[in-house]
Design a protein around this motif. Structure first.
Motif, PDB file in Angstrom:
ATOM      1  N   CYS A  16       5.447  17.493  41.068  1.00 15.85           N
ATOM      2  CA  CYS A  16       5.491  16.867  39.753  1.00 15.85           C
ATOM      3  C   CYS A  16       5.469  15.340  39.936  1.00 15.85           C
ATOM      4  O   CYS A  16       6.229  14.796  40.729  1.00 15.85           O
ATOM      5  CB  CYS A  16       6.770  17.290  39.036  1.00 15.85           C
ATOM      6  N   CYS A  45       9.243  13.960  38.523  1.00 16.78           N
ATOM      7  CA  CYS A  45      10.502  14.177  39.229  1.00 16.78           C
ATOM      8  C   CYS A  45      10.306  14.639  40.675  1.00 16.78           C
ATOM      9  O   CYS A  45      11.262  14.876  41.391  1.00 16.78           O
ATOM     10  CB  CYS A  45      11.372  15.165  38.457  1.00 16.78           C
ATOM     11  N   CYS A  85       6.088  21.281  34.778  1.00 17.62           N
ATOM     12  CA  CYS A  85       7.100  21.213  35.820  1.00 17.62           C
ATOM     13  C   CYS A  85       8.290  22.102  35.448  1.00 17.62           C
ATOM     14  O   CYS A  85       8.769  22.070  34.320  1.00 17.62           O
ATOM     15  CB  CYS A  85       7.558  19.763  35.989  1.00 17.62           C
ATOM     16  N   CYS A  91      11.608  19.269  35.264  1.00 18.16           N
ATOM     17  CA  CYS A  91      11.836  18.389  34.124  1.00 18.16           C
ATOM     18  C   CYS A  91      11.075  18.825  32.867  1.00 18.16           C
ATOM     19  O   CYS A  91      11.290  18.270  31.796  1.00 18.16           O
ATOM     20  CB  CYS A  91      11.468  16.947  34.494  1.00 18.16           C
TER      21      CYS A  91
HETATM   22 ZN   LIG Z   1       9.181  17.290  36.943  1.00 15.87          ZN
END
Ligand SMILES: [Zn+2]
Length: 158
Positions: A3, A6, A31, A34
């Motif tokens: 991702c 994050c 993701c 997050c």
């Molecule tokens: Zn993420």
């Protein structure tokens, strides 16, 4: 696929589509960490399938060639174009399932005949006569015997 927000590696694909030229796949991912969404482009490794002809020359595999051959064999038979296209799709899958980079044209002919055998008898014989270039009536009758033996086996199975 990390991702970009994050850096977590765990994401799920929510949409995939091939780019126009078929060389890349665009994927929308979400993701699992997050919940943010991002897009990735993945290159499809697609080497062309080559057909090795009897004289050793090579050409790029073209499904249209098979389609034309099958259409010709099914001439004046009561077979819808839809069924023919479905059959050719199966044949193409058979060819690609050989997992060979180079497939001899003879092998492709066999794969077509294998499918035609259960598809339509007349189409099968017509295709076989063109493909095998029957030199005389006896080789034609030989092919007919093969077909009949095949049908005999089928009846036995049932
Ligand atoms: Zn993420």
């Amino acid at each position: 696929m990390k991702c970009p927000f994050c850096k977590q590696a765990d994401s799920r694909v929510i949409d995939s589509r091939a780019a126009e030229d078929g060389t890349t796949i665009r994927r929308r991912r979400e993701c699992n960490g997050c919940g943010k969404r991002f897009t990735t482009y993945e290159v499809v490794e697609k080497l062309p399938l080559m057909v090795v002809k009897q004289d050793g020359r090579r050409e790029v595999f073209k499904r249209d060639k098979i389609l034309n051959g099958v259409v010709r064999s099914c001439d004046k038979r009561d077979i819808s174009m839809e069924r023919i296209v479905a059959l050719v799709n199966e044949i193409e899958r058979d060819v690609r399932n050989t997992m060979e980079q180079e497939v001899p044209s003879s092998k492709i002919g066999e794969l077509v005949m294998n499918r035609l055998k259960d598809f339509d008898e007349v189409a099968y014989i017509r295709f076989a006569s063109v493909y095998r270039k029957f030199a005389d009536i006896s080789s034609f009758l030989e092919e007919l015997k093969v077909l009949q033996a095949h049908k005999g086996e089928e009846t036995k199975d049932k």
